[in-house]
Every structure is written in C-alpha cells, then in structure tokens.
Design an enzyme around this catalytic site. Structure first.
Site, PDB file in Angstrom:
ATOM      1  N   LYS A  22      36.956  70.079  46.347  1.00  0.00           N
ATOM      2  CA  LYS A  22      37.394  69.288  47.501  1.00  0.00           C
ATOM      3  C   LYS A  22      38.632  69.907  48.135  1.00  0.00           C
ATOM      4  CE  LYS A  22      40.062  65.495  46.935  1.00  0.00           C
ATOM      5  NZ  LYS A  22      41.274  65.553  47.790  1.00  0.00           N
ATOM      6  N   ASN A  23      39.614  70.242  47.299  1.00  0.00           N
ATOM      7  CA  ASN A  23      40.893  70.721  47.831  1.00  0.00           C
ATOM      8  C   ASN A  23      40.815  72.115  48.444  1.00  0.00           C
ATOM      9  OD1 ASN A  23      41.984  68.328  47.097  1.00  0.00           O
ATOM     10  ND2 ASN A  23      43.311  69.139  45.476  1.00  0.00           N
ATOM     11  N   ARG A 409      35.828  59.674  46.849  1.00  0.00           N
ATOM     12  CA  ARG A 409      36.583  60.612  47.689  1.00  0.00           C
ATOM     13  C   ARG A 409      36.583  62.002  47.052  1.00  0.00           C
ATOM     14  NH1 ARG A 409      42.306  59.339  48.053  1.00  0.00           N
ATOM     15  NH2 ARG A 409      42.164  61.388  48.968  1.00  0.00           N
TER      16      ARG A 409
HETATM   17  C1  UD1 Z   1      47.870  69.090  47.297  1.00  0.00           C
HETATM   18  C2  UD1 Z   1      46.571  68.542  46.735  1.00  0.00           C
HETATM   19  C3  UD1 Z   1      46.845  67.473  45.683  1.00  0.00           C
HETATM   20  C4  UD1 Z   1      47.776  68.030  44.603  1.00  0.00           C
HETATM   21  C5  UD1 Z   1      49.031  68.638  45.232  1.00  0.00           C
HETATM   22  C6  UD1 Z   1      49.915  69.346  44.212  1.00  0.00           C
HETATM   23  C7  UD1 Z   1      44.940  68.746  48.517  1.00  0.00           C
HETATM   24  C8  UD1 Z   1      44.077  68.065  49.514  1.00  0.00           C
HETATM   25  N1  UD1 Z   1      45.772  67.980  47.818  1.00  0.00           N
HETATM   26  O1  UD1 Z   1      48.537  68.010  47.942  1.00  0.00           O
HETATM   27  O2  UD1 Z   1      45.597  67.081  45.093  1.00  0.00           O
HETATM   28  O3  UD1 Z   1      48.144  66.985  43.731  1.00  0.00           O
HETATM   29  O4  UD1 Z   1      48.679  69.612  46.233  1.00  0.00           O
HETATM   30  O5  UD1 Z   1      49.213  70.323  43.540  1.00  0.00           O
HETATM   31  O6  UD1 Z   1      44.874  69.947  48.339  1.00  0.00           O
HETATM   32  N2  UD1 Z   1      56.650  67.643  49.833  1.00  0.00           N
HETATM   33  C9  UD1 Z   1      57.741  67.289  50.590  1.00  0.00           C
HETATM   34  N3  UD1 Z   1      57.718  67.542  51.934  1.00  0.00           N
HETATM   35  C10 UD1 Z   1      56.647  68.124  52.548  1.00  0.00           C
HETATM   36  C11 UD1 Z   1      55.523  68.484  51.771  1.00  0.00           C
HETATM   37  C12 UD1 Z   1      55.549  68.232  50.397  1.00  0.00           C
HETATM   38  O7  UD1 Z   1      58.732  66.776  50.070  1.00  0.00           O
HETATM   39  O8  UD1 Z   1      56.697  68.319  53.773  1.00  0.00           O
HETATM   40  C13 UD1 Z   1      56.660  67.406  48.359  1.00  0.00           C
HETATM   41  C14 UD1 Z   1      55.638  66.363  47.910  1.00  0.00           C
HETATM   42  O9  UD1 Z   1      56.109  65.060  48.083  1.00  0.00           O
HETATM   43  C15 UD1 Z   1      55.456  66.752  46.454  1.00  0.00           C
HETATM   44  C16 UD1 Z   1      55.599  68.277  46.477  1.00  0.00           C
HETATM   45  O10 UD1 Z   1      56.257  68.586  47.692  1.00  0.00           O
HETATM   46  O11 UD1 Z   1      56.496  66.216  45.673  1.00  0.00           O
HETATM   47  C17 UD1 Z   1      54.304  69.056  46.404  1.00  0.00           C
HETATM   48  O12 UD1 Z   1      53.371  68.494  47.270  1.00  0.00           O
HETATM   49  P1  UD1 Z   1      52.238  69.388  47.988  1.00  0.00           P
HETATM   50  O13 UD1 Z   1      51.975  70.614  47.198  1.00  0.00           O
HETATM   51  O14 UD1 Z   1      52.618  69.553  49.405  1.00  0.00           O
HETATM   52  O15 UD1 Z   1      50.968  68.414  47.892  1.00  0.00           O
HETATM   53  P2  UD1 Z   1      49.768  68.303  48.928  1.00  0.00           P
HETATM   54  O16 UD1 Z   1      49.552  69.604  49.603  1.00  0.00           O
HETATM   55  O17 UD1 Z   1      49.936  67.078  49.756  1.00  0.00           O
END
Ligand code: UD1
Length: 430
Positions: A22-23, A409
């Site tokens: 999915k991701n 999902r």
């Molecule tokens: C993706 C995955 C999710 C996985 C996560 C971490 C998908 C669709 N989802 O989510 O399943 O659990 O990676 O491996 O691929 N953060 C900020 N500001 C930002 C962006 C991120 O503070 O602008 C923080 C987040 O709150 C979190 C950390 O960075 O604490 C990592 O998140 P991130 O790697 O961005 O997660 P996703 O890409 O949303």
C-alpha cells in the site's frame, strides 16, 4: 459495520500470498500526475486507500483503467492499472477527498511541479496547526514555492510557473516529505539536494519509477538524494514492491500460533531487522526462491526488546503486531516507539485479551502471559487492528474485532488469506 469473528488456537500452515505494498502503491499512483503519458503500475493491491486515491486522482483529471482478468490469472494476483494524466483539469484537492487519508496530501508535489500551482486541503488530524506538514511546506519553499495557509488549505505557487532547484535538509527523517520533495524536484529548474532523506524501500520504489519516467536522481537508497530537474517526464511501467508490513504481520502471526507458512512473493531484504528479531524470539525464518518461510514449533516465545526506528531499523508499522507477539512471551520485554508520539492505542485493547502491558512515555513494558483469552475488541487504526487479529488467532476462544474499516484500508483479503492457512476467521456483515 462489518466485524471479524475468529476462534483462536489453530496453527497456521500453507502458502500465503503477499500483496503489493500500500505504502508504495500510493506514491507511485501520485507520480502519474507528473506526466501526460500513461504510467502503468503492476501488482497494485485491492484496498480502500487505493480506491480513495483513485477518486482524488480522477478529480484532477487522471484517466484510470484497470486491466481485466486474463485466463490463468490467480485470484490473489495484484491489479495492473494504467494512470494517464493527459490534462490536469483541477489543481485543487478538496477537503472532502483528502481528509480521510494523510497520503493524499502528497499530490501537492507533482501538481505544483507540473502546473505551477496547487491548492490542497490539510490532511486529517491537523488540528494542532501546521506541524504535521511543516517539513513539506519548508521543503517546497526551498524549491522556490510561495505558500500560504488559508481556511485549512495549503495554497502553493511556483513563481514563473516552475520550481527552482534547492537544498532541503529534513529536520527528521520523513517518508512522505521525501516522496513529495523528490517528486517536485524532478521537474524543477536546476539541481536539488535532499539531505536526511528517508530510505524506506517504498521511497526507493518511487525513485526508481521516477528514473524510469526520465527523472535524473542520484543517491537512490541513501540519505542524500540529488535530483537534476528535467523539462518533462514520460510514461513508464513499474511493479509495486511486495508489502513488507503485511509480510511482517503474517510472520508474527505464525510465530504466535506455531506452524509453517510460505509468505509467497515476500522480499526478506525489505524487513531484515524485523526478521532478525523474529528469529531471536524462536521462529525459524528461511529465505526461499519464491518468498520467506516462517516455521515455528511449539509456542515458546523468547522476550526480546525492540526500539522502533526508521528503515533499515524495526518499522513502527510492525510495533503493534510485535507487541501482540510479546504479550505471549516467556518473560518481559520493552518496546520503544520513537517515530510517533501516540502509537500505543492498541495497548488497552490487547489488555482486553489478557495482555499485561505498562506504558511509560514512549516505552511499553510487556510481560508475557501463558494464555490470551478471546474477547470483543475495537480497532483504532490500521496496524493496531491487525495486531488484535493476530493476538486473537493465538487466544483461547472467540474474539470479535469491531470497526474493521481500518483493516480494509491496508490489508487485502485478510480473512481469505488467513483461512486458507487454517485460521478460523470470518467477516460478519452489518
Ligand atoms: C509513512 C507511512 C506510515 C509510516 C510512516 C513512518 C505511508 C502512506 N505512510 O507515513 O505507514 O508509519 O511513514 O514510517 O507511506 N513529521 C513532522 N512534520 C512533517 C512530516 C512528518 O513533524 O511535516 C513527523 C511525523 O509526525 C512523525 C515523523 O515525522 O513523527 C515521521 O513521519 P513520516 O515519515 O512523515 O510519516 P508518513 O510519511 O506520514
């Protein structure tokens, strides 16, 4: 609302096909916005999130065609879907479509890069201001975008219609921000560098797709990506990688119930850290030509501490499932969540099945019990829901998992796959 009913106690044996990730599928689908040519994706999983993203892309003007089944096709085979964004008719991604899935925010990168503008609703769960998308906004600004936030929307413009190469240093590793900035930089004027980039296999899958489409990217699979912008990208055909989270989930299920299952199509290199831990807990992990075989004799589970971390570490998306496994271990283990602040929502539900878990801050201390007992539980998020399913498979008696909307999902045909391996599991409608 549908529920899952399962009766625990059966070993799992046989073959279980692993679906496309999915991701990985979601960002690959979004990459189709970068070109007017068709992007063909193979092995796309049949999931609610994929369907929802299709609706969002269609709203931007993407034509989507799913290839019908061919004689001899396995009914577990992934879909082959062609996405053609010949004309982008709308650069706005409205709240109604974006609010249910965080990844849909990622359309901002390609829309801005190709059309010079994008208006995208902030994703769900953003009540505490701009923090959850701050890396995206800062990164796109480094590429020359002018951004303002207005009424829950991020309005982005590229002055002169085109982004400019720039240097982006991510404050912490973010999968989504890496996807978005990388996609945006492919069409920017000049060279961009992303430092502290995520190197999850899904990021590599996207980077390789972009290269197939004509992007110039160096450092794929490392913490530094260098992207030399090009004028236009073209069509390509790309395979979605196997789902490493689904793989790890079922591997843990077998480690809990005992048995012998071939996880067909799985790629061990994508989840080595989790497989290493599983081995330490007492399961056999055998890499075979067509997948990974998990063998577990008896039900002794050794407690092993785990700190979740970014790839190549132990994935946060397997933390809940691993906690289920540890809840049956012969002793105490500590699991530390380091990526998300609030990712222990499954603890209280696992406790309903008899698990002993104490949470302090970002650490959970799990004291294994000899037997879990079936109960009614409620799914709170995608990975938490599936941890309840695998705990239920190893519990005595009947478990009902309510609110399984989350499972649909992210887990394709979960009850089908598990029941083929001998689990007593069924979906109860209504
Ligand atoms: C993706 C995955 C999710 C996985 C996560 C971490 C998908 C669709 N989802 O989510 O399943 O659990 O990676 O491996 O691929 N953060 C900020 N500001 C930002 C962006 C991120 O503070 O602008 C923080 C987040 O709150 C979190 C950390 O960075 O604490 C990592 O998140 P991130 O790697 O961005 O997660 P996703 O890409 O949303």
């Amino acid at each position: 609302m549908d529920r899952i009913r399962l009766v625990g106690g059966n070993e799992l044996n046989g073959e279980l096909p692993i679906s496309g990730a999915k991701n990985a599928a979601l960002p690959l689908m979004i990459a189709s916005l970068l070109t007017k040519d068709p992007l063909v994706l193979n092995n796309v999983p049949r999931l609610a999130d994929v369907k929802q993203l299709e609706r969002i892309l269609e709203n931007h003007g993407v034509d989507i065609s799913v290839q019908g089944r061919r004689r001899g096709d396995d009914d577990m085979q992934g879909q082959r879907i062609t996405f053609t964004a010949h004309d982008i008719v709308d650069t706005c991604a409205p709240y109604e479509l974006v609010s249910t899935m965080r990844a849909s925010f990622w359309v901002i990168g390609p829309l801005l890069a190709r059309m010079g503008e994008a208006r995208v609703s902030m994703p769900g769960g953003c009540a505490i201001g701009t923090r959850p998308v701050d890396f995206y906004i800062d990164g796109l600004q480094q590429l020359g975008a002018e951004i303002e936030i207005d009424g829950g929307y991020v309005n982005a413009k590229a002055p002169g219609g085109r982004l400019k190469g720039g240097k982006v240093v991510l404050p912490r590793i973010s999968v989504g921000a890496t996807h978005v900035i990388m996609m945006a930089a492919t069409l920017a004027e000049g060279t961009s560098v992303i430092e502290n980039a995520a190197m999850e296999p899904e990021v590599t899958n996207l980077a390789e797709c972009l290269v197939e489409m004509g992007a110039k990217i160096e450092g794929v699979g490392t913490r530094t990506l260098t992207i030399q912008g090009v004028e236009a990208l073209h069509g390509a055909e790309v395979d979605v990688i196997p789902d490493r989270i689904e793989t790890g989930t079922y591997a843990m299920a077998v480690a809990m119930t005992g048995g012998n299952v071939l996880l067909k199509g799985a790629n061990a290199a994508h989840l080595q850290a989790a497989l290493d831990v599983l081995k330490e807990t007492g399961a056999e992990v055998i890499e075979e030509d067509d997948g990974i075989r998990i063998v577990k004799n008896g039900n002794a589970v050794k407690p092993i501490d785990v700190d979740v971390s970014e790839y190549p570490g132990f994935p946060t998306d397997l933390q809940a499932q691993y906690m289920a496994l540890m809840s049956r271990a012969d002793g105490t283990s500590t699991i530390r969540e380091t990526i998300f602040e609030n990712r222990f929502m499954h603890v209280s539900e696992l406790a309903r099945l008899g698990a002993h878990i104490d949470v302090e801050g970002q650490a959970a201390e799990v004291t294994g019990v000899e037997h879990l007992k079936g109960a009614q539980v409620m799914a709170t998020d995608l990975r938490a829901s599936v941890s309840l399913v695998i705990a239920g498979l190893a519990a005595e008696g009947e478990t009902i998992v309510n609110r399984i909307y989350h499972l649909d999902r992210g887990f394709e045909r979960l009850e089908d796959k598990l029941s083929r391996c001998g689990a007593k599991i069924e979906r109860v409608s209504g």
